[in-house]
Every structure is written in structure tokens, then in C-alpha cells.
Design a protein around this motif. Structure first.
Motif, PDB file in Angstrom:
ATOM      1  N   SER A 114      40.277 -79.322 -15.273  1.00 31.25           N
ATOM      2  CA  SER A 114      40.897 -78.433 -16.200  1.00 31.25           C
ATOM      3  C   SER A 114      41.277 -79.479 -17.316  1.00 31.25           C
ATOM      4  O   SER A 114      42.183 -78.749 -18.255  1.00 31.25           O
ATOM      5  CB  SER A 114      42.125 -77.705 -15.577  1.00 31.25           C
ATOM      6  N   LYS A 115      41.422 -80.513 -17.309  1.00 28.05           N
ATOM      7  CA  LYS A 115      41.936 -81.631 -18.249  1.00 28.05           C
ATOM      8  C   LYS A 115      40.976 -82.321 -18.786  1.00 28.05           C
ATOM      9  O   LYS A 115      40.717 -83.568 -18.303  1.00 28.05           O
ATOM     10  CB  LYS A 115      43.235 -82.456 -17.728  1.00 28.05           C
ATOM     11  N   PRO A 116      40.195 -82.032 -19.747  1.00 26.53           N
ATOM     12  CA  PRO A 116      38.937 -82.748 -20.305  1.00 26.53           C
ATOM     13  C   PRO A 116      39.124 -84.371 -20.627  1.00 26.53           C
ATOM     14  O   PRO A 116      38.396 -85.138 -20.108  1.00 26.53           O
ATOM     15  CB  PRO A 116      38.693 -82.127 -21.708  1.00 26.53           C
ATOM     16  N   ALA A 117      40.216 -84.679 -21.053  1.00 32.80           N
ATOM     17  CA  ALA A 117      40.463 -86.106 -21.149  1.00 32.80           C
ATOM     18  C   ALA A 117      40.768 -86.862 -19.928  1.00 32.80           C
ATOM     19  O   ALA A 117      40.347 -88.013 -20.176  1.00 32.80           O
ATOM     20  CB  ALA A 117      41.861 -86.049 -22.137  1.00 32.80           C
ATOM     21  N   SER A 118      40.847 -86.243 -18.827  1.00 37.05           N
ATOM     22  CA  SER A 118      40.873 -86.988 -17.658  1.00 37.05           C
ATOM     23  C   SER A 118      39.689 -87.484 -17.050  1.00 37.05           C
ATOM     24  O   SER A 118      39.519 -88.450 -16.158  1.00 37.05           O
ATOM     25  CB  SER A 118      41.855 -86.221 -16.604  1.00 37.05           C
ATOM     26  N   LYS A 119      38.728 -86.578 -17.785  1.00 37.74           N
ATOM     27  CA  LYS A 119      37.042 -86.904 -17.168  1.00 37.74           C
ATOM     28  C   LYS A 119      36.563 -88.416 -17.807  1.00 37.74           C
ATOM     29  O   LYS A 119      35.420 -88.531 -17.477  1.00 37.74           O
ATOM     30  CB  LYS A 119      36.257 -86.052 -17.436  1.00 37.74           C
TER      31      LYS A 119
END
Lengths: 254, 369
Positions: free
Chosen positions: A98-103
């Protein structure tokens, strides 16, 4: 005696001097370091993961939807062909669909060179489960810490399945103590490719994280029999499954 | 000699510690202006983790002092009859004891007034998470026609025309020109100091006192997800109200209704999969904050426990899997706690009442002179 004393003092200072001068340096390596980026793409078999009402099928033929998917990656190690290793310090990442930046994670200060192997832990090492700073990715506010129980949740998947007795899926995989230790360390094959690290360069390694691997492999998970686990023997089964094949290297962009 | 060596070692380790230590002060970094700003030293237990304090709104004594009088300032409402403190009353852990807030002219708000405790740690605000920061949140009740029904610019003009406020803004922010932005910043600073960390439960957690066995059992039940396969009994509360802060800051449909009069989180995100979800708030001081739920439908903690134990609407859309998959019976359809277990959980909930918090003079009503 006086001589002895000053000799000791001098020795002591000499012994500690390197600590004082080098402990805070960031680029102590002889060649200038670079960065490595790890990009995670979440898939369910051949399909991209969506948290929006998308139906998937597991190896047992059970239908399911996913509403939450997040996991810890820790202790990233890069290795050169000659066996030289770069072990990242304070290496803890929480990857959250749910948090694209974390990927997309960036490993900084990697010594220059060609790396042919990548190793990391799925979850959090046992030491950090019981001690150390709980900040950043490890902050309990991330909802991945069993405060009262047994350390961190390593992999968290929630969703629904018509095959589940009560309709829900809750897979909170974690636990570091025997006999139900779920810490798993993996080395996804780089398929003969190399990460070329140099100053000013940031080679990117693309990984696919396949949710289906949680439910197949050593133990085929039937949602009618197992739809909820929060540590314990059933979590070990899921960890054994995902230890083989959850992470696959898609490609490397040097 | 050994004394000298020890001293040397100590000096060296202190030196190397200092040299590597990044600034990790718990209070916010020193602002550029005003120059003589006194940093407000926010204290809280380590087990709470780190609060979120925006870099552009560090806590200062002058800012907190200003925020406090603004919190109790009735000029912030459209007809000058209500302040924030009208609904957020300290004696009730900053709630109002009502199912729905009552706004200007007796209008009834859409949702129940939320308690304020440890909001410095929140990652979203309001029942639906419509605001990401306290600074953003402050605008909602002020402008809402069912709550304070105030035009922000009007509020700013009113404050500017008083003799008392411009100097207070000058002291807090280095300018006597009041703006909505500075008004929200001051209100946020005051709310961030509302730390509740001295309940009997906190004293137990910090090792200063013991709790009766039934309360400790209630605590363990509260924080445990049941797993009959492993013979683990649990009340399943901590899945959402986890950590020392008793909130994991997430949104859930907790099975109140089959259809939704209020879509909650879904109305903010526009996603149908979020319909019927509301924030699982902190339940600190919960014994003081009745009635319960976003619409105040439950009058007592007993009713709340009965809901989770026996009355979950299993077919409610987007019902949280953490609730679906929680039973103390193998293949059970409900949570299936015993009456005794429910009573223990309620005893634990009462240990979260922080008498120091509701009597703390730093938080009480104060008006401008």
C-alpha cells in the motif's frame, strides 16, 4: 612504576586512536563506493498484485483476495565472485504494497566492484526481535510488532477467501524462537548477471515477490483448513514455503 | 593506575559516543525565529516510540502557551459560544460524554467527538483519516457547519483585533500578523503536549507497581489474537488497538452494520473497499470516553465487548479479516470469550484511566487576559 604507567597510558591511547578517527567515517573503503537499488514487484503467480477486490487462485484451487501485504527484508549482503562480502549495517526495510515508495530500497556506500550474489533475511534477525532501537522500519507504530508476545511479524497477508471457514485470511508469519522459528534467509539467483557498482552509478535489481509461494511448496495450504495463523507451527509451514521461491530476480539494470 | 585507566576509558568512550551521535533530541529542533524561543521539552516513555512533530512547527513554550488559550477561545466558533474545549473536555479525557458532538446553535455533528491523548503519535486524524496532520485537522471542526461553523478568515480577523493575541503570536512565531496557518500551528502545539502516560497500566509497564492478577490477565487477553489450534485464548483487541499507544493507526470495518449510513474512510479515499471503515483510535482513558464507536451507539464498555464477542455482522462488506478470523473455538463463528474473560478485559480497560492526565494543570482551561 611511573614509566610503566605512562607506557600503559600511551599504549591505551594508541589502541583507541583509530576508533576515534575512523568510527564515523562514511567512505573508509579504498575505492569510491556506489549504490544498489532493489525494486520489488508484488505478483500473484502471473498477475500483478492489486489490493482492490482482485480475485486470485492458489495452488489448491482456492479463490482469494488480498487487502494487506507487507514484509520485512533485513541484513542485505552483496557478494563478489572472489567471495568478498558487503554487509549493510542497520539493514531493515518494511516493504508495503500500500506504500509504493517502500518497494524501492537503496543500499548506499557499497564498495565498487562486480557483485554476483544477493542474500537477505525475510523478517528480522532474532537479536533485533528482542533488543535494539525500534525506530524507522522497526517502529512498532508500523503495526508489525507483537509487543506483548514474540517480536516482529515478518510477513503479513490479510484478505478473504470463500473457501475459508469464516471468510477471512490472516497470515501473520513471525516468531524467532525454537521450535517455531520463522526467520528465513534467501539468496535469489542472479542468473549469471552481475551488479556493477561504481561511484555515481546505481544499478537496479528488480525482484518479483510472488504471494502464491506462501501457499505452495513443502506444504500445500488449503484455506478451508488453514486461514489464520499468527506464529506457531502453522506459520513455520508458510515460512518453509516462501523460503523457496517467493523472491525471484526479474532483471538487472546496470 | 586502574583508576586512571578507567577514567581514560570513560573519557574516550564519551568522546567517541559524542562524535558519532546524531542529534536525537526528543524535543523539536531549534527554530530560526523567534530568536529567544524556549523549546518545550516533551517527555514521554520510550516504549511509545517517537512522536511526529513537523519540522516547520517545533514545540516551543510560547507556541504551546498560545495554543492552550486558543484551544479554550470561543472566538473560534461562528457565534462565539464554543471553543475546542467545549467538546474536548479535560475531565472526560477531552471528550464530551455525548454520542455526537453538539455544535453552534445546538446542531448535531455527524460523528462522536474523539478523545485527545497522545495525538502527537497519530499518523492520521479524524474517524476517517481525512487529515494527515494536526495542523490540517484543526480546520475541520472550525469550518464544519455542524460544529464550530466559523469562517477561518473571520476568526483570524477577530483575534487580530484583540489587544491580547497579536503579542502572543509575536512571542510564539516572531510575527504579530495572525494567519490561519499560525493559528493551526499553535493549536497543534498544544495538542501535542497532551501525553497520557501515567495510568496504573503505565506504572505497571514501567515497573513501578503491580496490577491485580485479573487486570493482567485482561491485558494479556486484550492483546492476544485467539488461536484454538495452539490453545491460545484471546480477546483479539490488540490486532487493531496494539502497542502501548493502544492504536495501530489503521482503518477497519468492525462489523457494526450490514449497510453503511456513513462510509467513513471510503468517503475520503473514494474506494468501495474502504467503505464502512473507521480509525481504530487510541483507547487510553476509555472508561472516561463513553459512549463508544464513531456514532456513539454503545453506552458502556460491556456493550462494546458484547458487540465484538457476539454481534459482529458477518456479512458486512469489507469486514476486517482480523475480526472474521478470530474465535476461541475451533471452527467457531464468533469470538466466544467467556463472561469471566470479558469482565477481565474490562478491568484491564479501567487501568488505562490516567488521573494525572485529566488533572494536569498544563492542559486545563486558560483564557487570555
Amino acid at each position: 612504576m611511573k614509566n610503566l604507567l605512562s607506557t600503559y597510558t600511551a599504549l591505551f591511547i594508541i589502541a583507541f586512536l583509530p576508533l576515534l578517527t575512523s568510527s564515523c567515517k562514511e567512505d573508509a573503503e579504498p575505492s569510491l563506493p556506489g549504490e544498489v537499488k532493489l525494486a520489488f514487484k508484488h505478483v500473484v503467480g502471473q498477475n500483478a498484485l492489486s489490493l482492490e477486490d482482485q480475485e486470485y487462485t492458489n495452488a489448491n484451487g482456492d479463490k482469494f483476495k488480498v487487502s494487506t501485504f507487507k514484509y520485512y527484508i533485513s541484513n542485505v549482503v552483496l557478494k563478489k565472485a572472489d567471495g568478498t562480502e558487503y554487509k549493510q549495517a542497520e539493514s531493515y526495510y518494511l516493504i508495503d504494497e500500500s506504500k509504493p515508495a517502500s518497494k524501492l530500497i537503496t543500499i548506499s556506500d557499497v564498495p565498487a566492484g562486480e557483485y554476483s550474489s544477493l542474500t537477505f533475511t525475510i523478517g528480522v534477525d532474532s537479536t533485533r526481535n528482542i533488543s535494539g532501537a525500534q525506530t524507522g522500519a522497526l517502529d512498532p507504530v508500523n503495526g508489525m510488532f507483537w509487543t506483548w508476545n514474540s517480536g516482529y511479524v515478518f510477513v503479513k497477508l490479510e484478505g478473504t477467501s470463500p473457501q475459508s471457514q469464516n471468510g477471512g485470511l490472516v497470515f501473520h508469519i513471525g516468531g524467532y524462537a525454537k521450535p517455531n522459528n520463522t526467520i528465513r534467509t534467501v539468496s535469489p539467483a542472479l542468473n549469471g548477471q552481475k551488479l556493477r557498482v561504481a561511484a555515481g552509478k546505481a544499478p537496479q535489481l528488480h525482484l518479483k515477490t510472488n504471494i502464491l509461494s506462501m501457499f505452495q511448496g513443502a506444504h500445500t495450504i488449503k484455506f478451508s483448513e488453514l486461514s489464520s495463523t499468527m506464529g506457531g507451527a502453522n506459520s513455520v509451514k508458510v515460512a518453509d514455503n516462501y523460503a523457496t521461491g517467493m523472491f525471484q530476480v526479474d532483471r538487472i539494470d546496470n | 593506575m586502574s583508576t586512571r585507566l578507567t577514567l581514560l576509558t570513560a573519557l574516550l568512550s564519551v568522546f567517541s559516543f559524542w562524535s558519532c551521535q546524531k542529534e536525537e533530541s526528543l524535543s523539536a529542533p531549534e527554530p530560526e525565529e523567534p530568536e529567544e524561543a524556549v523549546i518545550y521539552d516533551l517527555t514521554f516513555p520510550k516504549r511509545f516510540g517517537s512522536p511526529t512533530i513537523p519540522a516547520n512547527n517545533p514545540l516551543t513554550q510560547a507556541g504551546v502557551d498560545l495554543g492552550r488559550v486558543l484551544f479554550y477561545e470561543k472566538k473560534l466558533s461562528g457565534d462565539n459560544t464554543l471553543s475546542c474545549g467545549s467538546c474536548h473536555q479535560q475531565k472526560l479525557a477531552f471528550t464530551d460524554g455525548k454520542a455526537f458532538g453538539v455544535g453552534v446553535g445546538g446542531k448535531i455533528a455527524k460523528r462522536s467527538t474523539m478523545a485527545l491523548a497522545n495525538v502527537a503519535y497519530n499518523t492520521s486524524f479524524n474517524w476517517d483519516g481525512a487529515a494527515a496532520t494536526l495542523e490540517e485537522q484543526a480546520r475541520f471542526p472550525l469550518e464544519n457547519p455542524l460544529e464550530m461553523n466559523q469562517n477561518i478568515e473571520e476568526a483570524v480577523r477577530e483575534l487580530q483585533s484583540t489587544p491580547a493575541y497579536p503579542p502572543l503570536f509575536q512571542k510564539a512565531f516572531g510575527t504579530s500578523t495572525i494567519t490561519a496557518d499560525l493559528l493551526f500551528k499553535a493549536l497543534s502545539q498544544f495538542q501535542r503536549i497532551l501525553i497520557s502516560a501515567n495510568s496504573p497500566f503505565d506504572q505497571y509497564r514501567d515497573g513501578f507497581k503491580t496490577l491485580p492478577p485479573e487486570e493482567i490477565e485482561g491485558f494479556m487477553l486484550f492483546m492476544t489474537h485467539p488461536d484454538p489450534a495452539q490453545n491460545i485464548r484471546g480477546g483479539n483487541c490488540g490486532d487493531c488497538h496494539g502497542s502501548d499507544l493502544t492504536s495501530l493507526q489503521q482503518f477497519h470495518n468492525n462489523g457494526l452494520d450490514l449497510t453503511f449510513a456513513d462510509n467513513g474512510r471510503g468517503a475520503v479515499t473514494g474506494r468501495s473497499t474502504d467503505n464502512g471503515k473507521f480509525k481504530a483510535p487510541s483507547i487510553r482513558n476509555i472508561a472516561l470516553t463513553a459512549p463508544y464507536m464513531h456514532d456513539g451507539r454503545f453506552k458502556t464498555l460491556e456493550e462494546v465487548l458484547d458487540h465484538y464477542n457476539e454481534h459482529i455482522q458477518a456479512n458486512s462488506p469489507n469486514l476486517d479479516p482480523l475480526i472474521m478470523e478470530a474465535s476461541n473455538q475451533t471452527r467457531g463463528k464468533t469470538l466466544a470469550l467467556t463472561a469471566e474473560e470479558k469482565a477481565k478485559i474490562i478491568k484491564f480497560l479501567h487501568t488505562l484511566t490516567d488521573e494525572f492526565f485529566i488533572q494536569d494543570k498544563r492542559f486545563s482551561e486558560k483564557l487570555v487576559k
